[in-house]
Design an enzyme around this catalytic site. Structure first.
Site, PDB file in Angstrom:
ATOM      1  N   CYS A  54      -7.773 -31.601   2.178  1.00  0.00           N
ATOM      2  CA  CYS A  54      -6.856 -30.695   2.878  1.00  0.00           C
ATOM      3  C   CYS A  54      -5.479 -31.341   3.000  1.00  0.00           C
ATOM      4  O   CYS A  54      -5.334 -32.419   3.578  1.00  0.00           O
ATOM      5  CB  CYS A  54      -7.398 -30.356   4.266  1.00  0.00           C
ATOM      6  SG  CYS A  54      -6.269 -29.365   5.269  1.00  0.00           S
ATOM      7  N   CYS A  78      -0.955 -27.106  -0.949  1.00  0.00           N
ATOM      8  CA  CYS A  78      -2.053 -26.493  -0.203  1.00  0.00           C
ATOM      9  C   CYS A  78      -3.188 -26.243  -1.183  1.00  0.00           C
ATOM     10  O   CYS A  78      -2.949 -25.756  -2.298  1.00  0.00           O
ATOM     11  CB  CYS A  78      -1.606 -25.184   0.440  1.00  0.00           C
ATOM     12  SG  CYS A  78      -2.959 -24.259   1.225  1.00  0.00           S
TER      13      CYS A  78
END
Length: 241
Positions: free
Chosen positions: A84, A202
């Site tokens: 992440c 992302c």
């Protein structure tokens, strides 16, 4: 199991699945035994990183991530992979929980940009696409601004809202890979904001890139760089064992 690494995933699960798919696809193999040894931690209930950073939630993801690191450090993996991007805002807190190396995805992406655009005789205009949490916490901006030959371009608010919609409304909530919106965002960053390269910061955007296999836009995908470094390190440890 020896010579394995641990993947800290589940943020979100589809993006983690994309990381593992690309990892396995790129690993040189001619038999089952050629694939890499790893433990996948799909901790889907880690509180939302962006919501906490923006003050929209009081649930911090840090405790859950620290628990994962402490728990799986006991298994003695060679290194940890954090899939992440936004969670790298807490990187310094997390590395203090273990003596085992934790790869830093944003730094790998920035190094890739410097290498791929080294021939430019002017600052590299790097557009950053990421969650609002990543943008507000300057996870990528701080890494990019450390280099004088990089000019960081943060999306205008209208474009950022489109990125947020793509990540949360479309992918996380609807499992919908909105290719039209993805390409529109890339075109705006390149044509309107005059970026030399767009940095995908992302993993949901990395999922879009994997799905579209786009080669028409100048892109550096942070997840892709993390995959390559993971494979390099894992094979290096295997060769030394």
């Amino acid at each position: 199991m020896k010579n394995f690494f641990a993947i800290l995933g589940g943020m979100g699960t589809l993006a983690t699945e994309s990381f593992v798919h690309v990892l396995n696809e790129r690993t040189p193999n001619h038999s089952d035994q050629d694939y890499l040894n790893y433990v996948l931690i799909n901790h889907a209930t880690v509180p939302d990183r962006t919501a906490f950073i923006l003050g929209k939630s009081e649930e911090s993801p840090v405790a859950a991530l620290k628990e994962d690191i402490r728990q799986y450090s006991a298994l003695e993996p060679r290194f940890f992979v954090l899939t992440c991007n936004t969670a790298h805002h807490f990187y310094d807190e997390l590395v203090n929980e273990t003596t085992i190396p934790l790869l830093h995805m944003p730094r790998l992406a920035v190094q890739a940009i410097l290498k791929k655009f080294s021939n430019l005789n002017r600052p590299i205009r790097v557009g950053v696409l990421a969650t609002e949490g990543t943008i507000q916490s300057k996870v990528y901006e701080n890494e990019l601004n450390a280099f004088e030959n990089i000019e960081t371009i943060i999306p205008q608010q209208e474009i950022q809202q489109q990125v947020t919609n793509l990540i949360y409304r479309d992918i996380k909530e609807q499992n919908f890979l909105n290719e039209e919106l993805y390409f529109s965002i890339l075109n705006q960053m390149i044509d309107e904001q005059q970026c030399d390269v767009v940095l995908l910061g992302c993993t949901e955007l990395s999922l879009m890139q994997e799905a579209t296999q786009d080669e028409t836009h100048p892109i550096v995908d942070a997840q892709s760089e993390l995959v390559d470094e993971t494979i390099r390190l894992a094979l290096e440890f295997r060769a030394d064992s």
